[in-house]
Design a protein around this motif. Structure first.
Motif, short mmCIF file in Angstrom:
data_model
loop_
_atom_site.label_atom_id
_atom_site.label_comp_id
_atom_site.label_asym_id
_atom_site.label_seq_id
_atom_site.Cartn_x
_atom_site.Cartn_y
_atom_site.Cartn_z
N LYS A 94 2.89 -13.65 16.14
CA LYS A 94 2.38 -12.35 15.67
C LYS A 94 3.20 -11.82 14.49
CE LYS A 94 5.14 -9.51 18.89
NZ LYS A 94 5.11 -8.62 20.07
N TYR A 95 4.50 -12.18 14.46
CA TYR A 95 5.36 -11.69 13.38
C TYR A 95 5.06 -12.38 12.04
CZ TYR A 95 8.28 -9.14 16.68
OH TYR A 95 8.74 -8.24 17.61
N LEU A 96 4.30 -13.46 12.09
CA LEU A 96 3.97 -14.19 10.87
C LEU A 96 2.53 -13.94 10.44
CD1 LEU A 96 5.69 -17.57 11.80
CD2 LEU A 96 6.69 -15.55 10.71
N ASN A 97 1.92 -12.93 11.05
CA ASN A 97 0.54 -12.54 10.73
C ASN A 97 0.57 -11.22 9.95
OD1 ASN A 97 -2.13 -11.70 10.68
ND2 ASN A 97 -2.54 -12.37 12.79
N PRO A 98 0.03 -11.19 8.74
CA PRO A 98 0.09 -9.95 7.93
C PRO A 98 -0.60 -8.76 8.60
CG PRO A 98 -1.37 -11.58 6.92
CD PRO A 98 -0.63 -12.28 8.00
N GLN A 99 -1.52 -9.03 9.52
CA GLN A 99 -2.23 -7.94 10.20
C GLN A 99 -1.32 -7.20 11.19
OE1 GLN A 99 -5.73 -9.66 11.92
NE2 GLN A 99 -6.74 -10.01 9.95
N PHE A 100 -0.18 -7.82 11.52
CA PHE A 100 0.78 -7.17 12.42
C PHE A 100 1.49 -6.01 11.73
CE2 PHE A 100 5.15 -7.00 14.21
CZ PHE A 100 4.84 -6.71 15.54
N TYR A 101 1.46 -6.03 10.40
CA TYR A 101 2.22 -5.06 9.61
C TYR A 101 1.26 -4.08 8.91
CZ TYR A 101 5.83 -8.63 10.18
OH TYR A 101 6.70 -9.54 10.71
N ASP A 102 1.75 -2.92 8.66
CA ASP A 102 0.99 -1.92 7.91
C ASP A 102 1.32 -2.07 6.43
OD1 ASP A 102 -0.59 0.22 7.24
OD2 ASP A 102 0.90 1.75 7.80
N LEU A 103 0.67 -3.03 5.79
CA LEU A 103 0.98 -3.36 4.40
C LEU A 103 0.19 -2.48 3.44
CD1 LEU A 103 0.97 -7.28 4.53
CD2 LEU A 103 2.94 -5.75 4.66
N GLU A 104 0.88 -2.06 2.37
CA GLU A 104 0.20 -1.35 1.30
C GLU A 104 -0.64 -2.34 0.48
OE1 GLU A 104 0.33 1.89 0.88
OE2 GLU A 104 1.87 2.30 2.40
N GLU A 105 -1.55 -1.80 -0.31
CA GLU A 105 -2.44 -2.66 -1.09
C GLU A 105 -1.66 -3.55 -2.07
OE1 GLU A 105 -6.15 -2.12 -4.20
OE2 GLU A 105 -5.91 -0.65 -2.58
N ASN A 106 -0.63 -3.00 -2.71
CA ASN A 106 0.17 -3.79 -3.64
C ASN A 106 0.98 -4.86 -2.92
OD1 ASN A 106 1.85 -1.67 -2.54
ND2 ASN A 106 3.38 -2.17 -4.07
N GLU A 107 1.37 -4.60 -1.66
CA GLU A 107 2.10 -5.58 -0.87
C GLU A 107 1.18 -6.75 -0.48
OE1 GLU A 107 5.59 -3.25 1.52
OE2 GLU A 107 3.54 -2.86 2.17
N ILE A 108 -0.05 -6.43 -0.13
CA ILE A 108 -1.02 -7.47 0.20
C ILE A 108 -1.26 -8.36 -1.02
CG2 ILE A 108 -3.43 -7.91 0.86
CD1 ILE A 108 -3.32 -5.30 2.48
N LYS A 120 5.62 -16.68 2.33
CA LYS A 120 4.78 -15.65 2.95
C LYS A 120 5.39 -15.14 4.24
CE LYS A 120 0.36 -17.12 0.97
NZ LYS A 120 -1.01 -17.62 1.23
N ASN A 121 5.90 -16.05 5.06
CA ASN A 121 6.52 -15.65 6.32
C ASN A 121 7.71 -14.73 6.08
OD1 ASN A 121 4.71 -17.18 7.80
ND2 ASN A 121 6.05 -18.96 7.91
N ASN A 122 8.56 -15.09 5.14
CA ASN A 122 9.76 -14.29 4.89
C ASN A 122 9.46 -12.99 4.15
OD1 ASN A 122 11.70 -15.89 6.22
ND2 ASN A 122 11.73 -17.34 4.51
N PHE A 123 8.36 -12.97 3.41
CA PHE A 123 7.91 -11.70 2.82
C PHE A 123 7.59 -10.70 3.92
CE2 PHE A 123 4.56 -8.84 1.40
CZ PHE A 123 5.01 -8.42 0.16
N LEU A 124 6.92 -11.17 4.98
CA LEU A 124 6.57 -10.29 6.11
C LEU A 124 7.81 -9.90 6.90
CD1 LEU A 124 3.36 -12.14 7.39
CD2 LEU A 124 3.47 -10.09 5.96
N LEU A 125 8.68 -10.88 7.19
CA LEU A 125 9.85 -10.61 8.01
C LEU A 125 10.84 -9.68 7.33
CD1 LEU A 125 10.46 -14.15 9.56
CD2 LEU A 125 9.55 -12.12 10.70
N LYS A 126 10.81 -9.66 6.00
CA LYS A 126 11.71 -8.76 5.28
C LYS A 126 11.39 -7.30 5.58
CE LYS A 126 13.98 -8.20 0.79
NZ LYS A 126 15.31 -8.49 1.36
N LYS A 127 10.17 -7.04 6.03
CA LYS A 127 9.80 -5.68 6.43
C LYS A 127 10.65 -5.20 7.61
CE LYS A 127 6.38 -3.79 5.25
NZ LYS A 127 6.16 -2.72 4.25
N LEU A 128 11.21 -6.16 8.35
CA LEU A 128 12.01 -5.83 9.54
C LEU A 128 13.51 -5.82 9.24
CD1 LEU A 128 10.03 -8.10 12.02
CD2 LEU A 128 9.68 -5.67 11.59
N GLU A 129 13.86 -6.02 7.99
CA GLU A 129 15.27 -6.04 7.59
C GLU A 129 15.90 -4.66 7.77
OE1 GLU A 129 16.92 -8.16 3.84
OE2 GLU A 129 16.55 -6.08 3.24
N VAL A 130 17.18 -4.69 8.18
CA VAL A 130 17.94 -3.44 8.35
C VAL A 130 19.21 -3.53 7.52
CG1 VAL A 130 19.16 -1.95 9.97
CG2 VAL A 130 17.02 -3.08 10.67
#
Length: 564
Positions: A94-108, A120-130
């Protein structure tokens, strides 16, 4: 990724506490242990707390106090559940699915432009970076926790980075550092001046002499490989009666020469009419050789596989247009016409100076007596492998050079390999690349079936007794193909390797054997003898002009203008 029985379903931070939740399949958690470990296996740390409920788990990592009272150090960490084997945790899809995240249009839009799945996977996971900043605003002190799919491992990791300024030196330390810098700079200038002066004087004094040959390498301790085969052929043709032959070697480019060799080397470089090299040689780059001097590169690798030299322009660690690193070669010798434009490109020399005579050290593969002697040398050191099926595991390293070179041994299931060896009267030999810093840990109960042969120097001898080769991106496949025996290519990180290292030809079309992406596929191929050996003949016909064991003779005849 490896087939895993550990799935991470959630991870989050509460202040500085990192929580990871998940579940397991077919693992008894009560008799298992949890730890995080970096890929080189130099750091292994247990979580501060582990919660278990049936097949579910939750671990707590206190990032400020886990490392014997210290904070979690910067590195990349795998989560491992250890029962009878090492189980690497995998991230829920689920963490590697873009639909799991609330992506902005420019992010998509940015996501869709990315070429590889890893990007692509790491682009999504970076959203969880702290990120933790000193005082909440600092640009100098930043501690970052990033979930990632590591490109070189194709596994889920937690990447910890800690940006901080270098500690300021006190007055005394600063003075010492400045003195050391000035000394090193002046010392280099003096040594370089002496080296070039000795070379120039020798070049002038020996201008009319035509009887000196020098074999030299900055990456081998003694005469071996292509250089030895060329030398042996010279002796066979009695050229030692006509020429004075000299040798200057050292084990590694960073190793210091002896005082005597520091004097002899530039003198011989100025004196020699023929200089044989087998690798990059930094000391020769800025020398101005006489026009009648031949600088002959007999490159250590067979064929043209991974990009080298000027072919790596624009790549990390690569040369650039104004570099002189290889341009001074007057000739280089290759296996076939296919390699001519490639080596011309890699070395920045004219195609006409790239000569397809064959590669000297491959002559051994056509010499039955040489092969038998090589086999006997191996059997003498490892007598228990005789009359058994021999599988040689010989991959290249991962990392960015000798300082960071490693191999992810967790990608190998030693239990399953040992079971196969026991049931099939086989042994598995591990010949790892010499740069690899971490060592394979073979359990004592498997030492009869799994053998570390890293200290056996001549890989050709090992190839002679091998029934099946398992490799990845190593050029050893060229030599082994000459024996027309099966190969499997365990390329679990192919996407990353292509992106960072690159090849001269399409990897999937090039390799003369079956490609597998994970260990399960590897064992299936071994057990079913699914090797795709039909690729070998095509490979040999394309990448070898000659298959007669006379490469050394053609090379020597060409260099010294001997009659055929």
């Amino acid at each position: 990724m490896m087939k895993t029985d550990v799935i991470i379903t959630n991870f989050y931070l509460e202040r500085v506490q990192l929580y990871i939740e998940g579940y397991v399949n077919n693992i008894d958690l009560k008799s298992s242990s949890f730890y995080i470990q970096n890929p080189t296996e130099k750091i292994s740390l247990q979580p501060n707390q582990v919660y278990i409920e049936n097949s579910k788990f939750k671990i707590r990592i206190n990032t400020v106090n886990i490392n014997e009272g210290d904070f979690l150090p910067a590195s990349r960490y795998l989560l491992i559940v250890q029962d009878t084997k090492k189980n690497i945790a995998q991230l829920d899809s689920k963490y590697l699915n873009p639909q799991f995240y609330d992506l902005e249009e420019n992010e998509i839009e940015s996501y869709n432009k990315l070429e590889s799945e890893n990007q692509k996977n790491n682009f999504l996971l970076k959203k969880l970076e702290v990120k933790f900043r000193h005082g909440g605003v600092s640009k100098n002190y930043i501690y970052t926790i990033t979930p990632q799919i590591a490109r070189d491992l194709n596994e889920f990791i937690i990447n910890i980075s800690f940006k901080k300024p270098k500690p300021k030196l006190n007055y005394v330390q600063s003075k010492k550092q400045n003195i050391r810098k000035r000394y090193n700079k002046n010392s280099f200038f003096i040594r370089d001046f002496i080296f070039k002066s000795l070379f120039t004087i020798s070049k002038i004094l020996n201008k009319k002499r035509r009887n000196t040959v020098l074999f030299t390498s900055d990456s081998r301790a003694q005469l071996s490989g292509n250089l030895k085969f060329v030398f042996d052929k010279m002796i066979e043709k009695n050229l030692d009666r006509k020429y004075n032959i000299h040798f200057i070697f050292k084990r590694h480019v960073s190793e210091r020469r002896s005082f005597i060799n520091k004097i002899k080397f530039p003198i011989l470089l100025g004196k020699a009419n023929y200089i044989f090299l087998d690798d990059y040689h930094p000391m020769l780059i800025n020398l101005k050789f006489r026009k009648d001097q031949e600088i002959i590169q007999v490159w250590h690798a067979v064929g043209a596989f991974k990009t080298v030299g000027y072919s790596r322009i624009g790549k990390k660690g690569g040369h650039f247009y104004h570099y002189k690193n290889h341009r001074y070669y007057t000739k280089t010798f290759v296996a076939s016409e296919h390699d001519v434009p490639i080596y011309g490109e890699a070395f920045g020399i004219k195609d006409k100076n790239v000569i397809p005579t064959g590669v000297p050290r491959t002559d051994a593969f056509f010499d039955e007596n040489y092969r038998e002697k090589g086999k006997n040398r191996v059997y003498s050191k490892y007598p228990n492998i005789k009359n058994k099926k021999v599988i040689l595991f010989a991959p290249t390293f991962r990392g960015n050079g000798h300082r960071t070179a490693f191999y992810p041994f967790f990608k190998i299931d030693l239990d399953r390999l040992a079971k196969y060896a026991l049931e099939n009267n086989a042994v598995i030999l591990f010949k790892m690349h010499p740069l690899i810093q971490n060592k394979i840990q073979i359990p004592q109960k498997y030492e009869k079936y799994l053998i570390d042969v890293h200290d056996y120097s001549d890989i050709n001898d090992l190839l002679f007794i091998t029934d099946l080769l398992i490799s990845d991106y190593s050029s050893v496949v060229y030599e082994y193909a000459l024996l027309q025996k099966p190969m499997i290519f365990y390329a679990f990180d192919l996407e990353d390797y292509v992106a960072t290292r690159d090849f001269y030809v399409n990897y999937t079309d090039f390799v003369p054997g079956k490609i597998v992406n994970n260990f399960t596929e590897l064992m299936d191929a071994i057990e079913n003898e699914d090797y795709e050996t039909y690729k070998i003949d095509t490979f040999l016909n394309k990448y070898f002009k000659f298959l007669d064991g006379k490469a050394s003779e053609r090379l020597v005849d060409n260099v010294f203008n001997l009659p055929n």
